[in-house]
Design a protein around this motif. Structure first.
Motif, PDB file in Angstrom:
ATOM      1  N   GLN A  72       0.849  -1.182   0.000  1.00 14.00           N
ATOM      2  CA  GLN A  72       0.000   0.000   0.000  1.00 14.00           C
ATOM      3  C   GLN A  72       0.891   1.240   0.000  1.00 14.00           C
ATOM      4  O   GLN A  72       2.100   1.149   0.224  1.00 14.00           O
ATOM      5  N   GLN A  75       3.393   6.368   4.150  1.00 17.27           N
ATOM      6  CA  GLN A  75       3.189   7.733   4.625  1.00 17.27           C
ATOM      7  C   GLN A  75       4.183   8.664   3.932  1.00 17.27           C
ATOM      8  O   GLN A  75       5.381   8.416   3.931  1.00 17.27           O
ATOM      9  N   ASN A  78       3.991  16.068   3.149  1.00 15.79           N
ATOM     10  CA  ASN A  78       3.185  16.906   2.267  1.00 15.79           C
ATOM     11  C   ASN A  78       4.019  17.847   1.413  1.00 15.79           C
ATOM     12  O   ASN A  78       3.470  18.592   0.591  1.00 15.79           O
ATOM     13  N   THR A  94      -7.323   3.718  -3.948  1.00 14.66           N
ATOM     14  CA  THR A  94      -8.639   4.312  -3.707  1.00 14.66           C
ATOM     15  C   THR A  94      -8.478   5.791  -3.412  1.00 14.66           C
ATOM     16  O   THR A  94      -7.369   6.319  -3.372  1.00 14.66           O
ATOM     17  N   ALA A  95      -9.601   6.457  -3.184  1.00 15.62           N
ATOM     18  CA  ALA A  95      -9.581   7.894  -2.921  1.00 15.62           C
ATOM     19  C   ALA A  95      -8.842   8.223  -1.634  1.00 15.62           C
ATOM     20  O   ALA A  95      -8.394   9.363  -1.439  1.00 15.62           O
ATOM     21  N   THR A  96      -8.695   7.225  -0.752  1.00 12.57           N
ATOM     22  CA  THR A  96      -8.013   7.481   0.536  1.00 12.57           C
ATOM     23  C   THR A  96      -6.583   6.920   0.560  1.00 12.57           C
ATOM     24  O   THR A  96      -5.934   6.959   1.611  1.00 12.57           O
ATOM     25  N   SER A  97      -6.110   6.404  -0.550  1.00 10.43           N
ATOM     26  CA  SER A  97      -4.762   5.811  -0.562  1.00 10.43           C
ATOM     27  C   SER A  97      -3.681   6.866  -0.350  1.00 10.43           C
ATOM     28  O   SER A  97      -2.637   6.594   0.256  1.00 10.43           O
ATOM     29  N   PRO A  99      -2.531  10.720   1.058  1.00 14.55           N
ATOM     30  CA  PRO A  99      -2.889  11.906   1.834  1.00 14.55           C
ATOM     31  C   PRO A  99      -2.939  13.117   0.893  1.00 14.55           C
ATOM     32  O   PRO A  99      -2.569  13.019  -0.274  1.00 14.55           O
ATOM     33  N   PHE A 100      -3.380  14.212   1.398  1.00 20.58           N
ATOM     34  CA  PHE A 100      -3.474  15.407   0.552  1.00 20.58           C
ATOM     35  C   PHE A 100      -2.055  15.923   0.276  1.00 20.58           C
ATOM     36  O   PHE A 100      -1.354  16.391   1.173  1.00 20.58           O
ATOM     37  N   GLU A 121     -12.068   8.246  -8.419  1.00 22.53           N
ATOM     38  CA  GLU A 121     -11.357   9.438  -7.925  1.00 22.53           C
ATOM     39  C   GLU A 121     -10.153   9.029  -7.067  1.00 22.53           C
ATOM     40  O   GLU A 121      -9.899   9.589  -6.008  1.00 22.53           O
ATOM     41  N   ARG A 124      -7.688  12.015  -6.264  1.00 24.79           N
ATOM     42  CA  ARG A 124      -8.281  13.327  -6.005  1.00 24.79           C
ATOM     43  C   ARG A 124      -7.481  14.149  -5.003  1.00 24.79           C
ATOM     44  O   ARG A 124      -7.606  15.368  -4.958  1.00 24.79           O
ATOM     45  N   ASN A 125      -6.671  13.477  -4.177  1.00 24.87           N
ATOM     46  CA  ASN A 125      -5.842  14.204  -3.211  1.00 24.87           C
ATOM     47  C   ASN A 125      -4.518  14.690  -3.810  1.00 24.87           C
ATOM     48  O   ASN A 125      -3.649  15.159  -3.067  1.00 24.87           O
TER      49      ASN A 125
END
Length: 892
Positions: A72, A75, A78, A94-97, A99-100, A121, A124-125
């Protein structure tokens, strides 16, 4: 820096437009190598720890996680702008894979080792992502909204992902308003029906659909792209139009109302008919560069059932503004008349790697704007005057790697704007046809001599020919405006020029390449030492691999502008003052046989290559070693490549590690002279003292030696071993010598005279049986003793019984085939006196004998040697009919 290699010069001369590959070529290479690029990068990164780079690390900007066994997304900070996750086991995005990550611009997810699922999406992040690489990952599921939210995405790589037609017709690329490059090569796309959302992709410039299964493309399929201008569009290697029949009346023009800077339809197996139909179908569509490489058009060599292209094949392109046409890698055998007549705008025509053997009259008619013609790697054997008619603006003609042996003299004369003519690797034997053009490539032919023709050029390449006479070099050095002359790998070795003639000065030549010739043969004959006279503007000179073992005096004296000189791989053993030009900056004398170079020769240099020479690491090299460690000159190569070859104790040692201490010449010579004087004096004194002592006191020395021997071996004196003989020795002597024999021999050898003695001796006065026949006593003594010792004196020679005993002893020698007789001459008997007696004469002529010492101090040594001879066991040897006996050294 060294000037570029001749091949690099070639690229520079051709110009930027010629040297770099076209966009079509680049994309073809990218397509072909796509399968391997990520793997190669992965292999490099696997080795990256060797270079101090961790393969699983992040530094705030770049997160490198290749080959980290991830399942996966890890971390991430940013602040990261590049995230590399290839070669892992990530299964789902997925959309949560993620972080922003507002600053992330590059995401690499290619080559996952497990099938990949990309959900809705999923990115999307990552709002500012510019490049998304999913190449070579098997995508089992891709949600139609997977790429939503990537409004800044510039490049999307989806090559070799197992994608089907759905990726084009179901709107997967909606709202990607910044998308410029889309790579869908090496997938399973069979239909090119595009979703209407492609019409909104106003930034899209490059689409790669090569290596799929797209058999047909019609106007309706690409309707969403109408009105767009694409820099690159590839449908290569799809079997396009060659697998299924096409009704062009219904299919119509697939590129209607489109502008294509490069259209690549190579590798689709097109025949002349398919190419003609396609040309007619796209008539009017603007296609500036058309790539039709790797086709099957043409009859090849010996096949007449397949057509070569004719004047109708490309007629449909008349209104397509084609400026570049690539027909390379095919089977075209003959260029028919007016084949390209309709291509009025054509600037570049590539016909390389075909089977072209014939060029019809007016084959290039109508190509008035053509500037570059590439016909390399074909089967041309002859060129005629009419072959290139109709090319008034041609600037570059590439005819490499044909079989051209004959060219008519007017073939290139009317090509007034011809700038570069490349005829390398053909079979030319003369150059009468060469016009005066700036750049001429004639390497790899069969030129033996150059004709005296009028020639003007800036660049001439004649390497890998068979030129032998330096007269041709003198001719070439007088070519007006010549700047670069390449003559590597010829046979320059002779000279017949009259050296009394003055050479005109050449003010244009800047680079001269004469490597891999045989100049040594001419120079060692004292010829052509003025070959570089008048070259006052020459800056670079290559003389490598010329077998040079010397440089003619003043051979470089006129080269006042020379900055770079290569003398590598010759046989130079020494460089003398004045050999090198005064202003030289770069010198290569590697792989010679320099022993002790003078560092003063290198005073003007900025770069020096002196590796792989045969340095003699003696004190004569001190000044060079000191200079090597202190100089500001850039020394090319590794320190390990500058090493000693002599003496053997220093072989392979780097000169940088050699100490010069103790090499002060005056001190060393003074110390050496004194040490040699002392050594010589002491040695001579010891020698004379030893000789004197041994001469004057040799008896005493022998006694000391025997005493030491007894002490060392604990007085184990050598005893006779019991055998078949009654006596160890029979002493045969005259009765008149008995008193002397008793005192000199018996008291020191016979056991009955002393228990310290070792031998059981037999002699007449004691051991002969009284009353027995004397002859019988002698015979018994001779045959009962291991050895017979005859003490030959004056009395012995007058005693008949003694001579009789000597004869019996000789008979014993012959019978036993061994040397059992030991003859000792006593007194001052001459050789003449011994030879008077027949029996003794025969012995003396064949064998050596002992002589009793005159000096008393030698008696002990003599008795010891006599004892050794008595104890010595004889081996019987037969050699022919002769008997070889062990000889005894003569004591004088």
């Amino acid at each position: 820096m060294w000037p570029p290699h001749p091949c690099v010069c070639h690229l520079q001369i051709q110009g930027q437009e010629l040297s770099g590959p076209s966009e079509a070529t680049k994309n073809s290479l990218r397509k072909i190598m796509g399968d391997h690029l990520d793997l190669l990068m992965g292999v490099v990164l696997m080795a990256s720890p060797v270079f101090g780079i961790s393969s699983c690390s992040l530094d705030g900007r770049i997160a490198l996680y290749r080959f980290c066994n991830l399942t996966q997304v890890p971390q991430i900070l940013n602040t990261t702008d590049s995230l590399l996750l290839s070669f892992n086991y990530i299964r789902t995005i997925t959309a949560t894979s993620f972080p922003f990550l507002e600053q992330l611009q590059l995401l690499e997810l290619g080559t996952q080792f497990t099938p990949l699922t990309i959900d809705r999406e999923a990115f999307r992040n990552l709002p500012n992502l510019r490049i998304l690489d999913l190449g070579k990952s098997q995508i089992d599921f891709l949600h139609p909204d997977a790429f939503q939210g990537l409004s800044h995405l510039f490049e999307l790589r989806l090559f070799s992902c197992g994608l089907s037609d759905a990726v084009l017709k179901d709107g997967y690329f909606r709202n990607l308003k910044s998308l410029t490059r889309l790579d869908l090569s090496i997938n399973q796309i069979g239909s090119l029906y595009l979703h209407l959302s492609f019409q909104e992709l106003n930034s899209l410039k490059s689409i790669d659909l090569s290596l799929n299964q797209i058999f047909t493309v019609c106007e309706s399929d690409l309707k969403p792209l109408q009105g767009k201008t694409l820099s690159f569009f590839s449908l290569a290697h799809n079997n396009l139009y060659s697998k299924v029949p096409v009704d062009w009346q219904k299919c119509m023009n697939p590129f209607r109302n489109m502008v294509l800077e490069t259209l690549d339809v190579s590798g689709n197996g097109w025949t002349v008919d398919i190419a003609g139909n396609f040309s007619n179908a796209i008539s009017g569509s603007q296609t500036f560069s058309l790539v039709l490489a790797h086709h099957i058009m043409g009859s090849g060599f010996g096949f007449h059932n397949i057509k070569d292209p004719d004047q109708n094949t490309f007629a449909g392109l008349a209104r397509s503004s084609v400026t570049r046409l690539d027909l390379s890698h095919g089977f075209i055998f003959s260029l028919s008349s007016r084949l390209f007549e309709t291509l009025k705008d054509l600037n570049v025509l590539n016909l390389a790697h075909n089977k072209i053997n014939k060029i019809a009259n007016e084959a290039f008619y109508g190509l008035s704007n053509l500037q570059i013609l590439n016909m390399s790697y074909n089967l041309l054997g002859e060129l005629y005057n009419s072959n290139f008619y109709g090319l008034p603006n041609i600037a570059y003609v590439d005819l490499r790697k044909n079989h051209i042996g004959i060219i008519q003299d007017q073939t290139f004369k009317f090509l007034e704007k011809l700038n570069t003519l490349d005829l390398r690797d053909n079979a030319l034997k003369t150059i009468y046809f060469i016009p005066s053009i700036p750049n001429i490539f004639l390497g790899g032919n069969k030129l033996v001599i150059l004709p005296n023709i009028s020639l003007t050029a800036n660049f001439i390449q004649l390497s890998e020919n068979k030129l032998e006479k330096l007269d041709d070099l003198y001719f070439l050095l007088q070519v007006p405006h010549l700047q670069i002359l390449i003559l590597n790998q010829n046979r320059f070795s002779s000279c017949s020029r009259n050296q009394s003639h003055t050479l005109p000065e050449n003010l244009s030549l800047e680079q001269l390449f004469l490597g891999e010739n045989m100049l040594q043969l001419a120079w060692e004959a004292g010829l052509c030492w003025d070959v570089f006279k008048g070259l006052s503007h020459l800056q670079v000179l290559y003389l490598n691999n010329n077998y040079l073992n010397f440089l003619p005096p003043g051979v470089f004296s006129d080269l006042t502008a020379l900055r770079g000189l290569s003398l590598n791989s010759n046989r130079l053993t020494v460089l003398s003052p004045g050999d090198l030009p005064a202003n030289l900056e770069i010198l290569d004398v590697s792989r010679n046989q320099l022993l002790s170079p003078d560092p003063k020769l290198f005073a003007s240099l900025s770069v020096l290559d002196i590796t792989h020479n045969k340095f003699v690491c003696a004190c004569e090299l001190t000044s060079f070693i000191n200079w090597l460690n202190q100089t500001s000159v850039t020394i090319f190569g590794s320190p390990a490549d500058i090493y000693c070859t002599y003496p053997n104790s220093f072989f392979g040692a780097s000169l940088y590690s050699i100490s010069t201490e103790g090499c002060d010449e005056e001190e060393v010579l003074k110390s050496l002279r004194f040490a040699l004087f002392i050594l010589f004096t002491v040695t001579l004194t010891l020698f004379f003292m030893t000789v004197l002592i041994v001469t004057k006191f040799r008896g005493f020395c022998f006694i000391c030696y025997k005493t030491a021997q007894r002490l060392v071996f604990k007085d184990h004196s050598q005893r006779t071993e019991p055998d078949a003989y009654k006596y160890d020795a029979y002493l045969c002597f005259s009765s008149k010598d008995f008193e002397w024999v008793q005192n000199a021999l018996l008291k020191h050898l016979d056991t009955q005279y002393s228990e310290q003695n070792r031998f059981n001796l037999c002699f007449e006065e004691r051991d002969f049986v009284p009353g027995e026949n004397h002859i019988a006593n002698i015979q018994d003594a001779v045959w009962s003793s291991r050895k017979i010792v005859c003490l030959v004196s004056r009395h012995f020679l007058r005693d008949g019984w003694c001579l009789e005993a000597f004869s019996y002893a000789q008979s014993r020698c012959l019978s036993d085939l061994s040397s059992v007789l030991i003859m000792v001459v006593v007194g001052s008997l001459s050789q003449y006196q011994l030879m008077k007696h027949q029996s003794i004469r025969g012995f003396v002529q064949k064998w050596q004998y002992l002589r009793w010492p005159e000096d008393l101090q030698d008696v002990g040594w003599f008795l010891n040697k006599l004892s050794e001879q008595i104890l010595k066991k004889e081996k019987e040897k037969k050699k022919g009919n002769n008997i070889e006996l062990q000889t005894v050294a003569t004591i004088s």
